[in-house]
Motif scaffolding. Structure first.
Motif, PDB file in Angstrom:
ATOM      1  N   PHE A 134       0.806  -0.901   0.004  1.00 42.35           N
ATOM      2  CA  PHE A 134       0.044   0.494  -0.040  1.00 42.35           C
ATOM      3  C   PHE A 134       0.641   1.105  -0.172  1.00 42.35           C
ATOM      4  O   PHE A 134       2.160   1.029  -0.148  1.00 42.35           O
ATOM      5  CB  PHE A 134      -1.164   0.220   0.921  1.00 42.35           C
ATOM      6  N   PRO A 135      -0.052   2.221  -0.089  1.00 42.25           N
ATOM      7  CA  PRO A 135       1.227   3.576  -0.731  1.00 42.25           C
ATOM      8  C   PRO A 135       1.501   3.901   0.621  1.00 42.25           C
ATOM      9  O   PRO A 135       0.991   4.146   1.395  1.00 42.25           O
ATOM     10  CB  PRO A 135       0.217   4.690  -1.681  1.00 42.25           C
ATOM     11  N   LEU A 136       2.793   4.893   0.266  1.00 44.97           N
ATOM     12  CA  LEU A 136       3.321   5.493   1.036  1.00 44.97           C
ATOM     13  C   LEU A 136       2.493   6.469   1.733  1.00 44.97           C
ATOM     14  O   LEU A 136       3.455   7.040   2.687  1.00 44.97           O
ATOM     15  CB  LEU A 136       5.050   5.797   0.794  1.00 44.97           C
ATOM     16  N   PHE A 137       2.767   6.865   0.928  1.00 39.26           N
ATOM     17  CA  PHE A 137       1.230   8.375   0.631  1.00 39.26           C
ATOM     18  C   PHE A 137       0.681   7.820   1.526  1.00 39.26           C
ATOM     19  O   PHE A 137      -0.472   7.540   0.294  1.00 39.26           O
ATOM     20  CB  PHE A 137       1.449   9.530   0.011  1.00 39.26           C
ATOM     21  N   ILE A 138      -0.749   8.739   2.302  1.00 37.79           N
ATOM     22  CA  ILE A 138      -2.047   8.842   3.245  1.00 37.79           C
ATOM     23  C   ILE A 138      -2.342  10.318   2.941  1.00 37.79           C
ATOM     24  O   ILE A 138      -1.330  10.893   3.380  1.00 37.79           O
ATOM     25  CB  ILE A 138      -1.892   7.789   4.091  1.00 37.79           C
ATOM     26  N   PRO A 139      -3.749  10.734   1.914  1.00 41.17           N
ATOM     27  CA  PRO A 139      -3.967  12.005   2.826  1.00 41.17           C
ATOM     28  C   PRO A 139      -3.997  12.322   3.713  1.00 41.17           C
ATOM     29  O   PRO A 139      -4.594  11.631   4.554  1.00 41.17           O
ATOM     30  CB  PRO A 139      -5.584  11.570   1.690  1.00 41.17           C
ATOM     31  N   GLU A 140      -4.366  13.215   4.152  1.00 36.53           N
ATOM     32  CA  GLU A 140      -4.570  13.694   5.944  1.00 36.53           C
ATOM     33  C   GLU A 140      -5.110  13.386   6.630  1.00 36.53           C
ATOM     34  O   GLU A 140      -5.487  13.238   7.435  1.00 36.53           O
ATOM     35  CB  GLU A 140      -4.094  15.148   6.036  1.00 36.53           C
ATOM     36  N   SER A 141      -6.846  13.679   5.019  1.00 31.81           N
ATOM     37  CA  SER A 141      -7.696  13.199   5.784  1.00 31.81           C
ATOM     38  C   SER A 141      -8.534  11.413   6.367  1.00 31.81           C
ATOM     39  O   SER A 141      -9.399  11.934   7.762  1.00 31.81           O
ATOM     40  CB  SER A 141      -8.938  13.878   4.837  1.00 31.81           C
ATOM     41  N   TYR A 142      -7.618  10.546   5.756  1.00 34.85           N
ATOM     42  CA  TYR A 142      -7.672   9.574   6.129  1.00 34.85           C
ATOM     43  C   TYR A 142      -7.712   9.390   7.575  1.00 34.85           C
ATOM     44  O   TYR A 142      -7.996   8.899   7.941  1.00 34.85           O
ATOM     45  CB  TYR A 142      -6.890   8.356   5.633  1.00 34.85           C
ATOM     46  N   LEU A 143      -6.019   9.859   7.918  1.00 35.86           N
ATOM     47  CA  LEU A 143      -5.858   9.688   9.502  1.00 35.86           C
ATOM     48  C   LEU A 143      -7.118  10.531  10.825  1.00 35.86           C
ATOM     49  O   LEU A 143      -7.016  10.235  11.612  1.00 35.86           O
ATOM     50  CB  LEU A 143      -4.408  10.824   9.699  1.00 35.86           C
ATOM     51  N   THR A 144      -7.706  11.677  10.154  1.00 35.22           N
ATOM     52  CA  THR A 144      -8.872  11.998  10.830  1.00 35.22           C
ATOM     53  C   THR A 144      -9.920  10.719  11.730  1.00 35.22           C
ATOM     54  O   THR A 144     -10.457  11.563  11.968  1.00 35.22           O
ATOM     55  CB  THR A 144      -9.037  13.363  10.643  1.00 35.22           C
ATOM     56  N   ARG A 145     -10.094  10.392  10.431  1.00 34.50           N
ATOM     57  CA  ARG A 145     -11.043   9.348  10.618  1.00 34.50           C
ATOM     58  C   ARG A 145     -11.822   8.969  12.172  1.00 34.50           C
ATOM     59  O   ARG A 145     -12.341   8.507  12.200  1.00 34.50           O
ATOM     60  CB  ARG A 145     -11.267   8.663   9.203  1.00 34.50           C
ATOM     61  N   GLU A 146     -10.440   8.445  12.319  1.00 29.03           N
ATOM     62  CA  GLU A 146     -10.790   7.154  13.949  1.00 29.03           C
ATOM     63  C   GLU A 146      -9.901   8.335  14.562  1.00 29.03           C
ATOM     64  O   GLU A 146      -8.535   8.794  14.825  1.00 29.03           O
ATOM     65  CB  GLU A 146      -9.701   6.350  13.713  1.00 29.03           C
ATOM     66  N   ALA A 147     -10.731   8.591  15.710  1.00 29.93           N
ATOM     67  CA  ALA A 147     -10.160  10.031  16.742  1.00 29.93           C
ATOM     68  C   ALA A 147      -9.177   9.649  17.402  1.00 29.93           C
ATOM     69  O   ALA A 147      -7.847  10.177  17.071  1.00 29.93           O
ATOM     70  CB  ALA A 147     -11.932   9.963  17.751  1.00 29.93           C
TER      71      ALA A 147
END
Lengths: 507, 507
Positions: free
Chosen positions: A106-119
């Motif tokens: 899976f990619p090295l880069f993750i959209p910042e918005s993904y991280l925020t989905r799980e508090a």
């Protein structure tokens, strides 16, 4: 005596002083024993008893395992260190595949918005993120995070791939680099970038997810630690305060280093339905109902190399257990005569054919220097081939762990080596197990636990820590490393009654 | 006919039309042949002849090789695609180690200032860089670049490690991810992040560096391409216009895809003393003089998976050469009777014991659907086990590449399979070699070269291209893929007289 701090430090490690060594040196007394003492003095590591962290740094540098990278907290893994990591990878990978998981990437880069989905997840990782704001010569519309771990991006794709209970369990693993910005980096133990495997699985029921996480922790990690790294550990669950960010339960293997501190070697996490909710990982059950998946994640990293160094090494350097050793036996030509050269080549071929990882050191430096260097590198066996022994048809085989030497005939080298490597694994494991047991103390109060943690682990009823005890320990930099049942087995959760806590200072 | 573009496209691929298929389907006519035609129709890929790039996308999706990542240009490599990459890695890694290079690992993050030290290098890579400006919750003093390649950081460390001619050659390799921002990404071929190995070596003389680069290109890359990927290539050097940024010479293997376009499969670069100067890589020669090193770098990436797809695949899907196939043989239980189940299990065990990578498909879907899916995945051999054939003690073995089927007795399956897998490699290589030769045309002018490049390669005297010819070709999106000697061998540099150029459109 012009004692630089290091020179001073090394005096304690030896029965002979620098002055004595210098006297012998001036005599130009060519005895190999004296020469070796001189070399040992010159290349001495800081003794463990004096300054363990410094010993750790010294051995990493002198065994040529790794260097600091140019960007703060990053690491250059040199060929000898990477050779150990390759063996770790191969052994873990075989066990992961045997557990039914398949490798993916899976990619090295993750959209910042993904991280925020799980508090809890974002709260746990936010302070450690590295953020890409520019790429391809332009500012990015949405900042991109360099993965600190991949639950979020893998969750997004699992949600696409899982439709029905027939798609479950979905068992994936990846070998990758991850980035967690470290303010106090330490090679292998805490680096801003590290290499690891991260497994990610989705299951139809909580029971199945729990069973799989336990299977990974016991049959992949513990089995690897015992049977490859020769490292006994306490297997248990983390208290709520020490869980992975976003997990409902974290399983761990906690090893004891030679200074008595703990190192978390590998963990598995039951993520409940937290990430399934955040990424809408739903499936149609066999009864036709739409349900949320239960997920797990689990990882082991280049930190294991740090564990190997600190669990086994001594004042002479690394002790690398044979199954993970990039070089299991080094052949040292004491002096290159035609006879020595011929025997060295013949033995090298014969040992390789027998499946032993061999290196030949025909050497340009002094014999004593070369012995010390191979000892620092922790190569399990050293075969010394010299013209005088060869006249009797003999060679010398030396063990790194015990220092024992034996004289043997050339034709018994392969069989002796094969048997010895197997024995050495068992004996290195036995030594480490004895240290673990000897330095774990049953205690009945927080004060006793603090005392036990000065050079080992305390084992204390979890009930005694629940009301403020854990905080008291934390004030002394002591943490609950894991919770176990009284018989040492793995509990399902921390609600079970009668649990015991293993507490220690840690890396 | 409500023809969505895709449905329309697939009509051309088959002798039967959608209407005919539908008629059969309505008849509920249970013949496996008809059923298979229906399934083939439903899951048809865009035919290669109609739209090759679309065929490529289709086959990647339907064979479950990869998905687009969430950040533009990134890629998720799914387990089947990653299984191919794991085989590629293992085979390349063994050859790299045989060439004397050792694996190591250098950091993902490179200080921006490193890139600027070699002028051509920074000019070449600047437009493709991803830049980290924030980390650990704060803005960074110096921006960090995510490595597009590692010459600079490895150069910095080689300079520390190399002191004397005795330290040379220094032969390193790493398996890593790199990032080059792509405006027109294409899965496996051009992705913003890709996986690769990058070798980096330092030598005492130019001759030694040249010889090593040639050895890697021929004995690692070409050998791997021929003997594992079953892919013939033209091996040559790049013209100056196509060299790696910072190289004095670039060696390449150029493969031909099934649409006649070229794909650069793997390259080696002679870097001269450019990086040695930039990073002060000096050594003391055997005569005691201080000299600059000569360095090389060389890489092969996940692009090879793209090459495998396009060099061999057909309208039914992938054709994976046996030595790189994650699954070499799939056993299909046509219908699960106790006899079928027993034979399938027994054959699976026997084939695995013989070292063949086997998957068993006991299947829940229709037989026809399952056959089509395994064909799309390009599994070399399919063993069909059904109750009717078993009554005669027979099973059916089908080849993916030719479609040939044979009936054989159960006790000859292992020996037949072993022999057939070896033959299939040779025959897939022979087919690809025939296509390469048939579609390469000797030409004597730029106009003829343009014509030849409409569906293959042109082979033309390099002298005819030096004065403006190369630019004329470029206007038609045709490039010089490589320069060879007239006998097809590898020249030392482009100054040699009598060189021929292979020109083509390319990916």
């Amino acid at each position: 005596m012009g004692t630089a701090p290091r020179a001073h430090a090394s005096l304690h490690s030896s029965l002979i002083t620098r002055d004595v060594v210098s006297s012998f040196a001036r005599l130009d007394f060519a005895s190999p024993i004296i020469e070796r003492l001189i070399v040992a003095q010159q290349s001495a590591l800081t003794p463990q008893a004096e300054d363990f962290p410094r010993w750790y740094q010294d051995v990493i540098a002198k065994a040529e395992l790794a260097d600091n990278g140019p960007v703060r907290g990053t690491m250059v893994i040199r060929p000898y260190g990477y050779g150990i990591w390759e063996r770790i990878q191969a052994e873990l990978d075989a066990r992961i595949k045997a557990a039914g998981a398949k490798n993916a990437y899976f990619p090295l880069f993750i959209p910042e918005s993904y991280l925020t989905r799980e508090a809890e997840h974002v709260e746990g990782f936010s302070p450690e993120l590295a953020v890409v704001t520019h790429a391809g010569g332009a500012q990015l519309a949405e900042p991109i995070v360099v993965r600190p771990t991949s639950e979020t991006v893998i969750g997004e794709y699992m949600a696409k791939w899982v439709q029905s209970y027939r798609d479950l369990p979905l068992l994936l693993n990846q070998w990758a680099n991850v980035v967690r910005w470290e303010l106090r980096p330490r090679l292998f133990l805490r680096t801003s970038e590290f290499l690891w495997q991260e497994g990610h699985t989705a299951h139809a029921t909580r029971e199945d997810a729990t069973a799989y996480a336990q299977h990974i922790q016991l049959e992949v990690y513990r089995d690897f630690l015992v049977n490859v790294l020769a490292t006994p550990t306490y297997v248990g669950i983390k208290p709520p305060s020490e869980r992975f960010a976003g997990a409902i339960n974290t399983l761990t293997c906690e090893g004891m280093m030679r200074d008595g501190k703990a190192l978390q070697m590998a963990t598995s996490h039951e993520l409940g339905q937290n990430f399934a909710k955040a990424f809408e990982m739903r499936f149609q059950s066999s009864e036709g109902k739409e349900e949320l998946c239960w997920t797990t994640s689990w990882g082991a990293s280049t930190r294991l190399v740090g564990g190997l160094i600190m669990a086994h090494g001594d004042d002479q350097g690394l002790i690398v257990p044979p199954r993970v050793a990039p070089i299991q036996l080094v052949i040292l030509a004491i002096k290159e005569t035609p006879e020595v050269t011929a025997v060295v080549t013949k033995l090298g071929d014969a040992l390789r054919t027998a499946g032993i990882r061999v290196e030949i050191d025909r050497g340009s430096g002094s014999f004593g220097r070369r012995v010390v260097d191979w000892e620092i590198k922790g190569v399990p066996l050293r075969l010394e081939v010299g013209p005088r022994d060869l006249e009797q048809g003999h060679v010398i085989l030396a063990r790194r762990d015990t220092g024992d030497k034996q004289s043997l005939t050339v034709d018994t080298v392969v069989s002796t080596t094969t048997a010895l490597l197997a024995d050495m694994h068992d004996e290195i494991l036995a030594s480490a197990t004895m240290r673990l047991e000897t330095n774990t103390h049953e205690v009945n109060s927080v004060d006793e636990a603090i005392e036990a943690s000065s050079g080992g682990f305390g084992r204390i009823s979890w009930d005694l820590l629940v009301d403020g005890g854990e905080a008291q320990l934390r004030d002394q930099a002591i943490t609950v490393r894991c919770l176990q049942r009284a018989d040492g087995s793995l509990p399902v959760d921390e609600q079970e009654s009668g649990l015991v806590a293993l507490v220690a200072k840690s890396y």
